[in-house]
Design an enzyme around this catalytic site. Structure first.
Site, PDB file in Angstrom:
ATOM      1  N   ASP A 142       0.829  -1.208   0.000  1.00 25.00           N
ATOM      2  CA  ASP A 142       0.000   0.000   0.000  1.00 25.00           C
ATOM      3  C   ASP A 142       0.866   1.263   0.000  1.00 25.00           C
ATOM      4  O   ASP A 142       1.879   1.324   0.694  1.00 25.00           O
ATOM      5  CB  ASP A 142      -0.891  -0.039   1.254  1.00 25.00           C
ATOM      6  CG  ASP A 142      -2.048   0.938   1.168  1.00 25.00           C
ATOM      7  OD1 ASP A 142      -2.269   1.518   0.091  1.00 25.00           O
ATOM      8  OD2 ASP A 142      -2.738   1.107   2.193  1.00 25.00           O
ATOM      9  N   HIS A 143       0.436   2.247  -0.768  1.00 21.25           N
ATOM     10  CA  HIS A 143       1.125   3.541  -0.806  1.00 21.25           C
ATOM     11  C   HIS A 143       2.609   3.405  -1.078  1.00 21.25           C
ATOM     12  O   HIS A 143       3.445   3.959  -0.355  1.00 21.25           O
ATOM     13  CB  HIS A 143       0.876   4.326   0.488  1.00 21.25           C
ATOM     14  CG  HIS A 143      -0.429   5.081   0.435  1.00 21.25           C
ATOM     15  ND1 HIS A 143      -0.586   6.207  -0.340  1.00 21.25           N
ATOM     16  CD2 HIS A 143      -1.615   4.843   1.007  1.00 21.25           C
ATOM     17  CE1 HIS A 143      -1.837   6.635  -0.222  1.00 21.25           C
ATOM     18  NE2 HIS A 143      -2.479   5.818   0.580  1.00 21.25           N
ATOM     19  N   GLU A 244      -3.305  -0.326  -8.477  1.00 23.96           N
ATOM     20  CA  GLU A 244      -4.123   0.810  -8.038  1.00 23.96           C
ATOM     21  C   GLU A 244      -3.304   2.092  -8.151  1.00 23.96           C
ATOM     22  O   GLU A 244      -2.135   2.128  -7.779  1.00 23.96           O
ATOM     23  CB  GLU A 244      -4.570   0.617  -6.576  1.00 23.96           C
ATOM     24  CG  GLU A 244      -5.209   1.873  -5.990  1.00 23.96           C
ATOM     25  CD  GLU A 244      -6.078   1.606  -4.771  1.00 23.96           C
ATOM     26  OE1 GLU A 244      -6.863   0.634  -4.794  1.00 23.96           O
ATOM     27  OE2 GLU A 244      -5.971   2.356  -3.800  1.00 23.96           O
ATOM     28  N   HIS A 318      -9.786   5.433   0.357  1.00 16.93           N
ATOM     29  CA  HIS A 318      -8.737   5.286   1.373  1.00 16.93           C
ATOM     30  C   HIS A 318      -9.165   5.931   2.689  1.00 16.93           C
ATOM     31  O   HIS A 318     -10.101   6.710   2.724  1.00 16.93           O
ATOM     32  CB  HIS A 318      -7.443   5.954   0.903  1.00 16.93           C
ATOM     33  CG  HIS A 318      -6.723   5.191  -0.159  1.00 16.93           C
ATOM     34  ND1 HIS A 318      -5.383   5.346  -0.407  1.00 16.93           N
ATOM     35  CD2 HIS A 318      -7.161   4.251  -1.036  1.00 16.93           C
ATOM     36  CE1 HIS A 318      -5.025   4.544  -1.403  1.00 16.93           C
ATOM     37  NE2 HIS A 318      -6.082   3.877  -1.810  1.00 16.93           N
TER      38      HIS A 318
HETATM   39 ZN    ZN Z   1      -4.389   6.753   0.786  1.00 13.54          ZN
END
Ligand code: ZN
Length: 468
Positions: A142-143, A244, A318
């Protein structure tokens, strides 16, 4: 030692199950050993929950390995910062058809918790094995911002990459005057022909680029688009990993026109992605409900959702922890086709359990969090007012859990998690970590109950207005 009842699995002549030990769980292997490392005892092999044994489990029982999942209609990320929440999370996904992303951590979270991608995935593998959850799950790096971070997640078998383009997004453009924008803009005839002074139909909505909107979109996003194209072509193209695009960690909300521009340009440049995370209007602060104008949110969400449908991907929401007032709108306007991420709220429920069962330990941690709060605001943006957190000495033990119903107290504990987990005594030992994990283990069913109720409430509201 007790066997977890759903953990008994057979492959060929080998039987594998999971036993609950006093301090740690262990795999029990009988029949010919396919390669687990462990110790023989009374004719069975007891194999500790190590990375090597997790890797073998994923080979023998493929449902314990992550897979790409974003093509599913509904998906839901539940970060588990502590590595102990998944059995509670799975209780929720036994009740809803959303496919979970059980391993989901940003590099920031890994650093703050002192964990690795291998360890985060292994926790998920052991949990789905133990609970016999066979519907599949995702693993989201993620991120991720850099090539190295993307490589790190992929080399550990992660099946989803969330590319964070925030370092390439220009935050200085939004506050510029029109004249400053005109001065900064360098003409691009190809893009002008595609977007400038054009209006696009998006279902029953329209998205219009006048000259200013167009120039601003170019200036804000062009480096971010280049970065996304680079990462896609280097690591994603031709594979099966879920991709994503995250443009949510910016100073200002993503306007529907900017969202349209980013999606349209990514597709035109050959990038295939499953989800986009815009920054929505209002505030999606960590661990508390939405702050902002619900009518404006609904009006903009209507366009964002239509843009995603037009181009064939899902919206990703998010900082989804506790955004109860907007979940029905999101479910309705996306027509039940969404990805939502949560993480901090499962940590807060873990701390609520400490407040419920070990008030003296909770008081120590809370006092530490107050002293560490300022440091933690370097990592997370919140508008917490510590003056609104009731002083501990005014609260009875029985009143402590109610701190988790108050936004400022929630954010105090939310953003200090890394400092709490890593706090050290003078002799170098962890100040809280060991005691916290012991307490969570002794009270694991209470924690699972809390998660089932609390994460369940997220899903219940997201599903509440999905059109039939
Ligand atoms: Zn985010």
């Amino acid at each position: 030692m007790k066997t977890y009842p759903k953990s008994i699995h057979q492959t060929g002549a080998v039987s594998v199950s999971m036993l609950r030990g006093a301090d740690a769980d262990v795999l029990s292997v009988s029949g010919p050993n396919p390669g687990f490392a462990g110790e023989e005892k009374d004719g069975v092999l007891l194999a500790p929950l190590t990375h090597e044994n997790a890797a073998l489990l994923r080979k023998l029982f493929p449902f314990t390995a992550p897979k790409p999942i974003l093509e599913s209609v509904r998906t839901f990320g539940v970060g588990d910062r502590l590595g102990i929440a998944a059995p509670g999370h799975l209780r929720v996904f036994e009740q809803y058809d959303a496919i979970p992303v059980l391993a989901q951590q940003s590099i920031r979270e890994l650093n703050l918790t002192g964990r690795t991608y291998a360890d985060v995935l292994d926790s998920a593998t052991f949990a789905v094995f133990r609970e016999d959850f066979q519907r599949g799950f995702g693993a989201d790096g993620d991120h991720l911002k850099t090539d190295e971070e993307v490589e790190y997640a992929l080399s550990n078998g992660y099946t989803m990459i969330t590319l964070d383009c925030s370092e390439q997004i220009r935050n200085d453009i939004t506050d510029m005057t029109d004249a400053q924008v005109d001065a900064a803009y360098s003409p691009d005839g190809e893009l002008e022909a595609l977007y400038c002074n054009k209006t696009f139909a998006v279902e029953d909505q329209t998205v219009t680029f006048d000259e200013q909107e167009f120039r601003r979109a170019c200036l804000i996003y062009s480096a971010a688009l280049d970065h996304a194209v680079h990462v896609y072509e280097t690591y994603i193209k031709g594979g099966s990993v879920d991709f994503e695009i995250s443009i949510d960690e910016t100073m200002t909300p993503t306007t529907p026109a900017q969202h349209y521009f980013v999606a349209s340009e990514l597709l035109r440049r050959g990038v295939r992605f499953a989800t986009v995370a815009p920054r929505f209007c209002g505030e999606f602060q960590k661990g508390i409900d939405y702050i902002g104008d619900l009518d404006q949110f609904e009006a903009e969400m209507r366009v964002h959702a239509a843009i995603a449908r037009k181009f064939g991907y899902k919206l990703s929401i998010h900082s989804g922890s506790d955004k109860f007032s907007v979940f029905p709108i999101i479910g309705r306007l996306t027509r039940g086709n969404f990805h939502v991420k949560t993480a901090g709220t499962s940590w807060l429920e873990a701390m609520r359990v400490i407040a419920m069962v070990e008030p003296s330990l909770y008081r120590e941690v809370h006092a530490f969090a107050l002293s560490a709060f300022h440091e933690a605001t370097k990592y997370y943006h919140v508008t917490t007012d510590l003056n609104k957190v009731a002083p501990l000495k005014t609260l009875s033990d029985a009143q402590l859990p109610a701190l988790f119903d108050q936004n400022d107290a929630r954010q105090l504990i939310h953003i200090t998690y890394g400092l709490i987990l890593n706090a050290k005594n003078e002799d170098g030992t962890f100040r809280f970590r060991g005691r916290l994990y012991r307490c969570w283990r002794e009270n694991d069913t209470l924690y699972y109950d809390r998660l089932e109720t609390h994460i369940g409430r997220h899903l219940k509201l997201l599903y509440s207005e999905i059109p039939q």
